[in-house]
Design a protein around this motif. Structure first.
Motif, PDB file in Angstrom:
ATOM      1  N   THR A  85     -15.710  35.306  39.382  1.00  0.00           N
ATOM      2  CA  THR A  85     -16.939  35.575  40.122  1.00  0.00           C
ATOM      3  C   THR A  85     -18.160  35.277  39.265  1.00  0.00           C
ATOM      4  OG1 THR A  85     -15.816  37.243  41.433  1.00  0.00           O
ATOM      5  CG2 THR A  85     -18.210  37.345  41.397  1.00  0.00           C
ATOM      6  N   VAL A  86     -18.077  35.584  37.985  1.00  0.00           N
ATOM      7  CA  VAL A  86     -19.193  35.319  37.076  1.00  0.00           C
ATOM      8  C   VAL A  86     -19.524  33.832  37.092  1.00  0.00           C
ATOM      9  CG1 VAL A  86     -19.895  35.337  34.654  1.00  0.00           C
ATOM     10  CG2 VAL A  86     -18.656  37.281  35.606  1.00  0.00           C
ATOM     11  N   PHE A  87     -18.497  32.996  36.993  1.00  0.00           N
ATOM     12  CA  PHE A  87     -18.714  31.549  37.005  1.00  0.00           C
ATOM     13  C   PHE A  87     -19.215  31.082  38.358  1.00  0.00           C
ATOM     14  CE2 PHE A  87     -16.886  27.408  38.206  1.00  0.00           C
ATOM     15  CZ  PHE A  87     -17.655  26.597  37.390  1.00  0.00           C
ATOM     16  N   LEU A  88     -18.528  31.471  39.413  1.00  0.00           N
ATOM     17  CA  LEU A  88     -18.869  30.968  40.739  1.00  0.00           C
ATOM     18  C   LEU A  88     -20.260  31.419  41.179  1.00  0.00           C
ATOM     19  CD1 LEU A  88     -15.424  31.375  42.500  1.00  0.00           C
ATOM     20  CD2 LEU A  88     -16.513  29.260  41.724  1.00  0.00           C
ATOM     21  N   SER A  89     -20.659  32.638  40.818  1.00  0.00           N
ATOM     22  CA  SER A  89     -21.989  33.104  41.217  1.00  0.00           C
ATOM     23  C   SER A  89     -23.088  32.415  40.427  1.00  0.00           C
ATOM     24  CB  SER A  89     -22.086  34.619  41.062  1.00  0.00           C
ATOM     25  OG  SER A  89     -21.995  34.975  39.700  1.00  0.00           O
ATOM     26  N   SER A  90     -22.750  31.859  39.262  1.00  0.00           N
ATOM     27  CA  SER A  90     -23.754  31.147  38.475  1.00  0.00           C
ATOM     28  C   SER A  90     -23.813  29.671  38.855  1.00  0.00           C
ATOM     29  CB  SER A  90     -23.446  31.284  36.979  1.00  0.00           C
ATOM     30  OG  SER A  90     -22.283  30.540  36.653  1.00  0.00           O
ATOM     31  N   LEU A  91     -23.021  29.257  39.820  1.00  0.00           N
ATOM     32  CA  LEU A  91     -22.945  27.859  40.224  1.00  0.00           C
ATOM     33  C   LEU A  91     -23.499  27.720  41.636  1.00  0.00           C
ATOM     34  CD1 LEU A  91     -21.773  25.150  39.119  1.00  0.00           C
ATOM     35  CD2 LEU A  91     -19.734  25.680  40.436  1.00  0.00           C
ATOM     36  N   PRO A  92     -24.805  27.470  41.787  1.00  0.00           N
ATOM     37  CA  PRO A  92     -25.381  27.399  43.129  1.00  0.00           C
ATOM     38  C   PRO A  92     -24.823  26.242  43.949  1.00  0.00           C
ATOM     39  CG  PRO A  92     -27.006  26.756  41.477  1.00  0.00           C
ATOM     40  CD  PRO A  92     -25.780  27.234  40.740  1.00  0.00           C
ATOM     41  N   LEU A  93     -24.274  25.225  43.299  1.00  0.00           N
ATOM     42  CA  LEU A  93     -23.730  24.077  44.016  1.00  0.00           C
ATOM     43  C   LEU A  93     -22.677  24.495  45.036  1.00  0.00           C
ATOM     44  CD1 LEU A  93     -23.465  21.026  44.393  1.00  0.00           C
ATOM     45  CD2 LEU A  93     -21.846  21.024  42.494  1.00  0.00           C
ATOM     46  N   ALA A  94     -21.826  25.449  44.684  1.00  0.00           N
ATOM     47  CA  ALA A  94     -20.756  25.879  45.595  1.00  0.00           C
ATOM     48  C   ALA A  94     -21.327  26.457  46.887  1.00  0.00           C
ATOM     49  CB  ALA A  94     -19.850  26.894  44.911  1.00  0.00           C
ATOM     50  N   SER A  95     -22.318  27.318  46.787  1.00  0.00           N
ATOM     51  CA  SER A  95     -22.875  27.927  48.002  1.00  0.00           C
ATOM     52  C   SER A  95     -23.691  26.915  48.799  1.00  0.00           C
ATOM     53  CB  SER A  95     -23.714  29.160  47.664  1.00  0.00           C
ATOM     54  OG  SER A  95     -24.762  28.816  46.794  1.00  0.00           O
ATOM     55  N   ILE A  96     -24.337  25.972  48.119  1.00  0.00           N
ATOM     56  CA  ILE A  96     -25.086  24.930  48.820  1.00  0.00           C
ATOM     57  C   ILE A  96     -24.120  24.000  49.552  1.00  0.00           C
ATOM     58  CG2 ILE A  96     -26.525  22.870  48.476  1.00  0.00           C
ATOM     59  CD1 ILE A  96     -27.818  24.440  46.106  1.00  0.00           C
ATOM     60  N   ALA A  97     -23.000  23.682  48.915  1.00  0.00           N
ATOM     61  CA  ALA A  97     -22.052  22.715  49.472  1.00  0.00           C
ATOM     62  C   ALA A  97     -21.196  23.278  50.600  1.00  0.00           C
ATOM     63  CB  ALA A  97     -21.147  22.189  48.370  1.00  0.00           C
ATOM     64  N   GLN A  98     -20.957  24.586  50.635  1.00  0.00           N
ATOM     65  CA  GLN A  98     -20.012  25.165  51.590  1.00  0.00           C
ATOM     66  C   GLN A  98     -20.280  24.777  53.044  1.00  0.00           C
ATOM     67  OE1 GLN A  98     -17.207  26.797  50.444  1.00  0.00           O
ATOM     68  NE2 GLN A  98     -16.496  26.578  52.547  1.00  0.00           N
ATOM     69  N   PRO A  99     -21.520  24.841  53.544  1.00  0.00           N
ATOM     70  CA  PRO A  99     -21.736  24.438  54.946  1.00  0.00           C
ATOM     71  C   PRO A  99     -21.376  22.963  55.192  1.00  0.00           C
ATOM     72  CG  PRO A  99     -23.666  25.593  54.086  1.00  0.00           C
ATOM     73  CD  PRO A  99     -22.732  25.386  52.937  1.00  0.00           C
ATOM     74  N   PHE A 100     -21.597  22.107  54.201  1.00  0.00           N
ATOM     75  CA  PHE A 100     -21.254  20.686  54.352  1.00  0.00           C
ATOM     76  C   PHE A 100     -19.733  20.490  54.359  1.00  0.00           C
ATOM     77  CE2 PHE A 100     -25.525  20.737  52.598  1.00  0.00           C
ATOM     78  CZ  PHE A 100     -26.187  19.883  53.475  1.00  0.00           C
ATOM     79  N   LEU A 101     -19.032  21.271  53.530  1.00  0.00           N
ATOM     80  CA  LEU A 101     -17.572  21.203  53.525  1.00  0.00           C
ATOM     81  C   LEU A 101     -17.022  21.639  54.876  1.00  0.00           C
ATOM     82  CD1 LEU A 101     -16.777  22.733  50.009  1.00  0.00           C
ATOM     83  CD2 LEU A 101     -17.023  20.322  50.616  1.00  0.00           C
ATOM     84  N   GLU A 102     -17.564  22.730  55.422  1.00  0.00           N
ATOM     85  CA  GLU A 102     -17.109  23.226  56.719  1.00  0.00           C
ATOM     86  C   GLU A 102     -17.416  22.229  57.830  1.00  0.00           C
ATOM     87  OE1 GLU A 102     -18.938  27.093  56.856  1.00  0.00           O
ATOM     88  OE2 GLU A 102     -17.594  27.863  55.291  1.00  0.00           O
ATOM     89  N   ALA A 103     -18.575  21.567  57.759  1.00  0.00           N
ATOM     90  CA  ALA A 103     -18.914  20.543  58.760  1.00  0.00           C
ATOM     91  C   ALA A 103     -17.936  19.375  58.648  1.00  0.00           C
ATOM     92  CB  ALA A 103     -20.353  20.066  58.565  1.00  0.00           C
ATOM     93  N   GLY A 104     -17.577  19.004  57.430  1.00  0.00           N
ATOM     94  CA  GLY A 104     -16.597  17.932  57.237  1.00  0.00           C
ATOM     95  C   GLY A 104     -15.242  18.298  57.809  1.00  0.00           C
ATOM     96  N   THR A 105     -14.851  19.553  57.633  1.00  0.00           N
ATOM     97  CA  THR A 105     -13.572  20.017  58.187  1.00  0.00           C
ATOM     98  C   THR A 105     -13.605  19.987  59.713  1.00  0.00           C
ATOM     99  OG1 THR A 105     -13.073  21.377  56.260  1.00  0.00           O
ATOM    100  CG2 THR A 105     -12.000  21.991  58.325  1.00  0.00           C
ATOM    101  N   ARG A 106     -14.703  20.449  60.306  1.00  0.00           N
ATOM    102  CA  ARG A 106     -14.806  20.428  61.770  1.00  0.00           C
ATOM    103  C   ARG A 106     -14.748  18.998  62.300  1.00  0.00           C
ATOM    104  NH1 ARG A 106     -18.576  24.312  60.656  1.00  0.00           N
ATOM    105  NH2 ARG A 106     -20.323  22.862  60.911  1.00  0.00           N
ATOM    106  N   ARG A 107     -15.409  18.103  61.616  1.00  0.00           N
ATOM    107  CA  ARG A 107     -15.479  16.710  62.087  1.00  0.00           C
ATOM    108  C   ARG A 107     -14.149  15.973  61.928  1.00  0.00           C
ATOM    109  NH1 ARG A 107     -20.187  12.374  60.703  1.00  0.00           N
ATOM    110  NH2 ARG A 107     -19.269  10.678  61.888  1.00  0.00           N
ATOM    111  N   THR A 108     -13.450  16.218  60.832  1.00  0.00           N
ATOM    112  CA  THR A 108     -12.237  15.448  60.537  1.00  0.00           C
ATOM    113  C   THR A 108     -10.942  16.205  60.808  1.00  0.00           C
ATOM    114  OG1 THR A 108     -12.156  16.214  58.236  1.00  0.00           O
ATOM    115  CG2 THR A 108     -13.435  14.195  58.695  1.00  0.00           C
ATOM    116  N   GLU A 109     -11.042  17.518  60.975  1.00  0.00           N
ATOM    117  CA  GLU A 109      -9.880  18.392  61.102  1.00  0.00           C
ATOM    118  C   GLU A 109      -8.985  18.314  59.867  1.00  0.00           C
ATOM    119  OE1 GLU A 109      -7.930  17.771  64.860  1.00  0.00           O
ATOM    120  OE2 GLU A 109      -9.651  18.541  65.972  1.00  0.00           O
TER     121      GLU A 109
END
Length: 171
Positions: A85-109
């Motif tokens: 959690t210490v690492f992941l919370s210090s990495l804003p890229l993960a939270s910024i990217a998550q909606p794009f990853l989910e959109a990619g999953t919805r689009r491509t299944e």
């Protein structure tokens, strides 16, 4: 004098290196999907340490709440997640990217993941699983050798040639 550790990172001078801390982290990494619980003897064999040392490491980690002891068996507790959690919370890229990853999953299944190279490993920092396909158990913090996955090979291909040569020398 500096040396290289197993991850390929320049390490501290010998007098500044705490080998027992390094071994304690090795103990936590000894648990896996294939070995979700370990006995003292299992750990000693896996890490090539004495049973007495294995026992002390396991009991210490259990007393700190990182392991649960039941009879002769030890297994990690959810407190281990606090380390990632210490690492992941210090990495804003993960939270910024998550909606794009989910959109990619919805689009491509298909499952869509974000990973980074950390030493010789591909570390997944965000993941959006597919609803329809086989779930592989990929999650943030999961790591594999970089050269065994498509994403890892793409990231390796983008390395400057001297870094790639250093990586290839370790495989």
């Amino acid at each position: 004098m500096t040396t290289k550790n197993n991850g390929g990172v320049e390490s501290l001078q010998q007098r500044d290196f705490i080998s027992s801390l390094a071994k304690g982290l090795d103990v936590l990494r000894a648990f896996s999907k294939d070995d979700p619980q370990l006995s003292t003897a299992d750990l000693a064999n896996k890490l090539q340490i004495s049973r007495a040392s294995a026992r002390r490491f396991l009991l210490t980690l259990a007393s700190l709440g990182y392991l649960h002891k039941q009879g002769q068996w030890f297994r990690p507790t959810s407190k281990v997640l606090s380390l990632s959690t210490v690492f992941l919370s210090s990495l804003p890229l993960a939270s910024i990217a998550q909606p794009f990853l989910e959109a990619g999953t919805r689009r491509t299944e298909e499952a869509v993941s974000l990973g980074i190279l950390e030493h010789n490993m591909l570390v997944f920092v965000a993941h959006s699983p597919s609803r329809w396909l086989l779930k592989l158990g990929i999650h943030a913090g999961w790591e594999i050798d970089a050269h065994v996955s498509a994403m890892g090979r793409v990231l390796l291909a983008a390395l400057p040639e001297p870094e790639l040569d250093r990586y290839l020398a370790t495989v």
